[in-house]
Design an enzyme around this catalytic site. Structure first.
Site, PDB file in Angstrom:
ATOM      1  CG  HIS A 325      -0.412  -0.384   2.495  1.00  0.00           C
ATOM      2  ND1 HIS A 325      -0.222  -1.697   2.860  1.00  0.00           N
ATOM      3  CD2 HIS A 325       0.001   0.354   3.549  1.00  0.00           C
ATOM      4  CE1 HIS A 325       0.271  -1.736   4.084  1.00  0.00           C
ATOM      5  NE2 HIS A 325       0.419  -0.512   4.516  1.00  0.00           N
ATOM      6  CG  HIS A 448     -23.089  -1.074  21.598  1.00  0.00           C
ATOM      7  ND1 HIS A 448     -21.975  -1.540  22.275  1.00  0.00           N
ATOM      8  CD2 HIS A 448     -24.160  -1.745  22.095  1.00  0.00           C
ATOM      9  CE1 HIS A 448     -22.369  -2.443  23.165  1.00  0.00           C
ATOM     10  NE2 HIS A 448     -23.682  -2.595  23.081  1.00  0.00           N
TER      11      HIS A 448
END
Length: 469
Positions: A325, A448
């Site tokens: 990358h 969450h």
């Protein structure tokens, strides 16, 4: 010999080279990409990142079926290993992706040339074609993106059978009973993880006093304990003095790095994973007058330009971490610069990931680097054992650690050990790229239940304190 003219010739079709070629073409340049391997994608796609991750995924599924599914109420009966099928899956993934890159070059009107390239001057590239014949390419600009190759230790011969490089470790025809990995870096630990999951006993031998020596010290120390718990034997501060291949296996001779009595380690296979070197052989750099540094890397400035006007270099052949990358970012930036645009790469925001179990991901400064620089910092740390999603997934080993400047609260480094660390690090990279503070992360709403909440909690811990720990 046929002749062609291009605005840009890219030598090398790996993650740096093909990205540079595509980006330059998108910006209106006429581009050729020369690759001698016969398939695009470089080391990363053909014999590196992608095939290793295919084996890591497959071996993880096998290990999970053997060791965890029953505890989750999933009864699968007898579990068997078909290594031939596992390898076939790996090869199919690689083949499909290399064809995909070839399609992208064609889609963007990049001329793909199969052959070996060498510089004849600052504006001419000679290509010996893979299917015979030669071509001469005239180029206003040239990018060298030829990557790197594995190195061995003096006196150790790699035969890719008993004594293998990372390439050979991807294609073993059976699971070794005992695999010795020479080198405690990214590649050795990942390949050791593959074969350990499949049933091998793995011994890691590292010359330095800890594995993953470039990473944060606490991360290295914690991960060493985790590997030992999994059954790995970790031998640091140990020098390899020789490897002898026999008909039935191999013998690795070692001594303490500080000196002392030696011993022999008998095994079935040896993986030599002690680093890589820039691949510049046969490129004709001397003919073009391109300068190298004392490590054999091509010297460049911040704009990826060499000392020869019109010749640029990116990826593993220049200074910096040898990461796919990183090469891709440099490729895109170099193409933009050549096309007349402003571009740069922020090297402080280049993540590193080790795809072991658990994964390790890091970006920015380590504690050791901050101490050496005399930077005052605060630490925010949160264990995954206190993260709801990690507990649900039965993957509680690890933690998130945030290092922030004591005065400004700017995030300086983030280090994660955890099952999803490679994905989680993305948020930290963005934070460093934009100069975020720990408070910025702490005040950002996180879904969450997710592992990402551990990053928020670590950011809170860098301030007034975490909520859930």
């Amino acid at each position: 010999m046929s002749e062609k003219n291009f605005d840009l010739v890219v030598i090398g079709g790996g993650p740096g080279g093909y990205v540079a070629a595509i980006r330059a073409a998108q910006l209106g340049l006429t581009v050729a990409c020369v690759e001698k391997r016969g398939s695009l994608g470089g080391t990363c796609l053909n014999v590196g990142c992608i095939p290793s991750k295919a084996l890591l995924h497959s071996s993880h599924e096998y290990w999970t079926a053997l060791n965890k599914l029953a505890g989750l109420g999933v009864e699968v009966g007898d579990v068997g290993l078909n290594l031939k099928t596992m390898m076939a899956h790996k090869d199919k993934v690689v083949g499909d992706l290399t064809k995909g890159i070839e399609f992208l070059l064609s889609k963007n009107k990049v001329t793909y040339i199969r052959g070996s390239a060498s510089l004849k001057s600052a504006t001419r590239v000679a290509v010996t074609l893979s299917d015979g014949g030669k071509e001469s390419l005239d180029a206003r600009n040239i990018i060298i993106a030829t990557g790197s190759e594995s190195v061995s230790l003096p006196g150790i011969k790699i035969d890719e059978k008993r004594v293998v490089s990372s390439t050979g470790a991807l294609s073993l025809n059976k699971v070794p009973k005992h695999l010795v990995v020479i080198g405690g870096g990214y590649i050795g630990l990942e390949m050791g993880t593959v074969w350990q999951r499949l049933g091998a006993r793995v011994t890691v031998v590292e010359f330095l006093d800890r594995i993953l020596p470039g990473m944060d010290g606490e991360v290295s120390k914690s991960f060493t304990r985790m590997l030992k718990k999994q059954g790995f034997t970790i031998r640091t501060s140990t020098r390899v003095t020789g490897v002898k291949s026999t008909g039935r296996g191999a013998t690795v001779s070692v001594t303490p790095a500080a000196g002392g009595d030696g011993e022999d380690i008998k095994c079935d296979a040896v993986l030599v994973s002690v680093g890589r070197r820039p691949y510049t052989d046969g490129l004709g750099l001397d003919k073009a007058g391109v300068s190298l540094d004392d490590k054999g890397r091509i010297k460049t400035d911040r704009r990826f330009a060499t000392n020869v006007p019109g010749i640029y270099a990116i990826g593993d052949v220049i200074a910096g971490p040898m990461l796919a990358h990183k090469a891709s970012e440099e490729g895109a930036a170099a193409a933009e610069i050549i096309a007349g645009h402003a571009a740069m790469v922020n090297y402080n925001a280049i993540p590193g990931v080790v795809y072991t179990d658990p994964e390790i991901a890091t970006v920015g400064k380590t504690e050791e680097e901050l101490k050496a620089a005399g930077t005052e910092y605060t630490i925010g740390k949160f264990p995954l054992s206190a993260n709801s999603r990690s507990r649900v997934n039965d993957a509680t080993d690890g933690f998130v650690k945030i290092l922030a400047d004591s005065a400004s609260d700017q995030v300086l480094g983030v280090h994660i050990i955890g099952a999803q660390a490679g994905n989680m690090i993305g948020e930290a990279v963005v934070a460093l790229e934009y100069g975020a503070s720990a408070e910025d992360i702490a005040r950002t709403c996180h879904a969450h239940p997710t592992e990402m909440e551990a990053i928020k909690e670590a950011a809170l811990a860098a301030g007034d304190g975490a909520i859930h720990a």
